[in-house]
Design an enzyme around this catalytic site. Sequence first.
Site, PDB file in Angstrom:
ATOM      1  CE1 TYR A  58      -1.806   7.228  -3.967  1.00 45.23           C
ATOM      2  CE2 TYR A  58      -1.122   8.011  -1.812  1.00 45.23           C
ATOM      3  CZ  TYR A  58      -1.129   8.132  -3.192  1.00 45.23           C
ATOM      4  OH  TYR A  58      -0.452   9.163  -3.786  1.00 45.23           O
ATOM      5  CB  SER A 197       8.262   9.269  -7.330  1.00 42.90           C
ATOM      6  OG  SER A 197       6.996   8.643  -7.366  1.00 42.90           O
ATOM      7  N   PRO A 198      10.394  10.951  -4.718  1.00 48.49           N
ATOM      8  CG  PRO A 198      10.748  11.442  -2.453  1.00 48.49           C
ATOM      9  CD  PRO A 198       9.708  10.915  -3.408  1.00 48.49           C
ATOM     10  CG  LEU A 199      14.107   8.196  -2.254  1.00 48.44           C
ATOM     11  CD1 LEU A 199      13.927   7.157  -1.146  1.00 48.44           C
ATOM     12  CD2 LEU A 199      15.506   8.808  -2.198  1.00 48.44           C
ATOM     13  CB  ALA A 200      13.530   7.785  -9.261  1.00 44.92           C
ATOM     14  CD  GLN A 201       7.389   4.493  -8.500  1.00 42.30           C
ATOM     15  OE1 GLN A 201       7.622   3.623  -9.333  1.00 42.30           O
ATOM     16  NE2 GLN A 201       6.171   4.957  -8.261  1.00 42.30           N
ATOM     17  N   GLY A 206      20.307   3.017  -5.490  1.00 43.07           N
ATOM     18  CA  GLY A 206      21.454   2.225  -5.950  1.00 43.07           C
ATOM     19  C   GLY A 206      21.361   0.762  -5.550  1.00 43.07           C
TER      20      GLY A 206
HETATM   21  N1  LIG Z   1       0.251  12.615  -6.329  1.00 42.63           N
HETATM   22  C1  LIG Z   1       0.595  11.583  -7.045  1.00 42.63           C
HETATM   23  O1  LIG Z   1       0.156  11.393  -8.181  1.00 42.63           O
HETATM   24  C2  LIG Z   1       1.592  10.613  -6.457  1.00 42.63           C
HETATM   25  C3  LIG Z   1       2.211   9.635  -7.279  1.00 42.63           C
HETATM   26  C4  LIG Z   1       3.135   8.785  -6.688  1.00 42.63           C
HETATM   27  C5  LIG Z   1       3.442   8.889  -5.317  1.00 42.63           C
HETATM   28  N2  LIG Z   1       2.796   9.823  -4.555  1.00 42.63           N
HETATM   29  C6  LIG Z   1       3.096   9.962  -3.105  1.00 42.63           C
HETATM   30  O2  LIG Z   1       4.491  10.085  -2.926  1.00 42.63           O
HETATM   31  C7  LIG Z   1       4.971   9.074  -2.034  1.00 42.63           C
HETATM   32  C8  LIG Z   1       6.376   8.680  -2.416  1.00 42.63           C
HETATM   33  O3  LIG Z   1       6.495   8.289  -3.784  1.00 42.63           O
HETATM   34  P1  LIG Z   1       6.796   6.786  -4.218  1.00 42.63           P
HETATM   35  O4  LIG Z   1       6.442   5.881  -3.116  1.00 42.63           O
HETATM   36  O5  LIG Z   1       6.189   6.607  -5.570  1.00 42.63           O
HETATM   37  O6  LIG Z   1       8.380   6.775  -4.482  1.00 42.63           O
HETATM   38  P2  LIG Z   1       9.679   7.037  -3.573  1.00 42.63           P
HETATM   39  O7  LIG Z   1       9.327   7.703  -2.327  1.00 42.63           O
HETATM   40  O8  LIG Z   1      10.655   7.676  -4.490  1.00 42.63           O
HETATM   41  O9  LIG Z   1      10.196   5.546  -3.319  1.00 42.63           O
HETATM   42  C9  LIG Z   1       9.751   4.807  -2.216  1.00 42.63           C
HETATM   43  C10 LIG Z   1      10.509   3.477  -2.171  1.00 42.63           C
HETATM   44  O10 LIG Z   1      11.918   3.727  -2.160  1.00 42.63           O
HETATM   45  C11 LIG Z   1      12.565   2.788  -1.288  1.00 42.63           C
HETATM   46  N3  LIG Z   1      13.216   3.575  -0.210  1.00 42.63           N
HETATM   47  C12 LIG Z   1      12.637   4.500   0.604  1.00 42.63           C
HETATM   48  N4  LIG Z   1      13.545   5.014   1.465  1.00 42.63           N
HETATM   49  C13 LIG Z   1      14.722   4.406   1.193  1.00 42.63           C
HETATM   50  C14 LIG Z   1      16.013   4.505   1.753  1.00 42.63           C
HETATM   51  N5  LIG Z   1      16.298   5.344   2.757  1.00 42.63           N
HETATM   52  N6  LIG Z   1      17.000   3.715   1.237  1.00 42.63           N
HETATM   53  C15 LIG Z   1      16.746   2.860   0.197  1.00 42.63           C
HETATM   54  N7  LIG Z   1      15.524   2.724  -0.365  1.00 42.63           N
HETATM   55  C16 LIG Z   1      14.526   3.500   0.121  1.00 42.63           C
HETATM   56  C17 LIG Z   1      11.477   1.876  -0.757  1.00 42.63           C
HETATM   57  O11 LIG Z   1      11.344   0.746  -1.637  1.00 42.63           O
HETATM   58  P3  LIG Z   1      12.223  -0.624  -1.498  1.00 42.63           P
HETATM   59  O12 LIG Z   1      12.788  -0.705  -0.126  1.00 42.63           O
HETATM   60  O13 LIG Z   1      11.246  -1.707  -1.798  1.00 42.63           O
HETATM   61  O14 LIG Z   1      13.257  -0.501  -2.585  1.00 42.63           O
HETATM   62  C18 LIG Z   1      10.222   2.727  -0.886  1.00 42.63           C
HETATM   63  O15 LIG Z   1       9.028   1.989  -0.994  1.00 42.63           O
HETATM   64  C19 LIG Z   1       3.914   7.952  -2.143  1.00 42.63           C
HETATM   65  O16 LIG Z   1       3.924   7.085  -1.026  1.00 42.63           O
HETATM   66  C20 LIG Z   1       2.650   8.770  -2.253  1.00 42.63           C
HETATM   67  O17 LIG Z   1       2.249   9.220  -0.961  1.00 42.63           O
HETATM   68  C21 LIG Z   1       1.906  10.686  -5.108  1.00 42.63           C
END
Ligand SMILES: NC(=O)c1ccc[n+]([C@@H]2O[C@H](COP(=O)([O-])OP(=O)(O)OC[C@H]3O[C@@H](n4cnc5c(N)ncnc54)[C@H](OP(=O)(O)O)[C@@H]3O)[C@@H](O)[C@H]2O)c1
Length: 322
Positions: A58, A197-201, A206
């Site tokens: 990262y 990606s528990p919030l599907a990014q 919504g």
């Molecule tokens: N092992 C692997 O291959 C792998 C791959 C991917 C990720 N990861 C890890 O998993 C973590 C999380 O996954 P991710 O970042 O891909 O996706 P995620 O956690 O599903 O989505 C994060 C994004 O969702 C939005 N968000 C977060 N909390 C929110 C809330 N309460 N209300 C509204 N929007 C919210 C923010 O974006 P906005 O505000 O810009 O909309 C934030 O950047 C990463 O940081 C990383 O550490 C690991």
Amino acid sequence: MRYVQLDTPRPVSRIGLGTWQFGSREWGYGSDYERRAADIVRRALDLGVTLFDTAELYGFGRSERILGAALGDERDRVVVATKILPVFPVAPVVQQRAVASATRLGVRHIDLYQVHQANPVIADTTTMNGMRTLQDLGLVGEVGVSNYSLRRWRFAEAALGRRVLSNQVRYSMIDRGPEEDLLPYAQQAGRIVMAYSPLAQGFLSGRYDADNPPSGAVRRANPYFLPENLERGAPLIAALREVADAHHATPSQIALAYLLRHPNVVAIPGASSVEQVERNVAAADIDLTDTEYAALSTAARAFRPVTGLAAVPKLLRARFGR
Ligand SMILES: NC(=O)c1ccc[n+]([C@@H]2O[C@H](COP(=O)([O-])OP(=O)(O)OC[C@H]3O[C@@H](n4cnc5c(N)ncnc54)[C@H](OP(=O)(O)O)[C@@H]3O)[C@@H](O)[C@H]2O)c1
């Protein structure tokens, strides 16, 4: 905050903090995000988050540096989890990379050292030899894997000769594959499925629709944010909103609570603001009823996004306007 009910050296919070966003331009958060990142970490600590996930990949080490600096003296109180990208994961390389990550993080001990993904050519036996030595030396506490099938997770455990505590995989309401085999195994064997990606990014928040897509290269490459898929997702978001209203919560919080119904799951959402981390932490205390869970499962199953090869021309069109 709630914690995983397992025998671990330090408590593992059910909601952790993902830090891919830290120092990674591809999220498009701009230059002042680095300062916000430190505030996000400190607020997470205040609220009882003990699990912080990063990776050497990262920001090419920047995420580890930002996280380590923001944790400061609290580093020794929490579970710092990082990952090795296993390009050539022979034992000496694994050891050298762990030392480099620990240095960037400013820790003497990596609580959870994960293999970022399965190497298609090199068997885990070699990687796990390196991991075992790191554990014996005290530089690594627990070993984890990421993006592993159940078969390879178990093979890695056999190769290590010890538990491989966690498997970090994509798991959200719209990526439910881990429910088939990883979750039952984790529950039976006392392991952890770490949902990335528990919030599907952010798709499940919504906040986005066809006229208002998210910024940044990461999400421009994610087919869920194609206008067509955002439209197809509307009924699922409506179902999330309905349950959210009953709990005075937001769709994102309900999407996280859905995952945490499974006792051996922890979720590591990333956050773009302090408010988001506050809401994500609060989601750990939401208990969904059976009826709500069933309604959400039905809505999630009904969502049929365009993905895979079929999505590629659409992604290119969305990107280059052709
Ligand atoms: N092992 C692997 O291959 C792998 C791959 C991917 C990720 N990861 C890890 O998993 C973590 C999380 O996954 P991710 O970042 O891909 O996706 P995620 O956690 O599903 O989505 C994060 C994004 O969702 C939005 N968000 C977060 N909390 C929110 C809330 N309460 N209300 C509204 N929007 C919210 C923010 O974006 P906005 O505000 O810009 O909309 C934030 O950047 C990463 O940081 C990383 O550490 C690991």
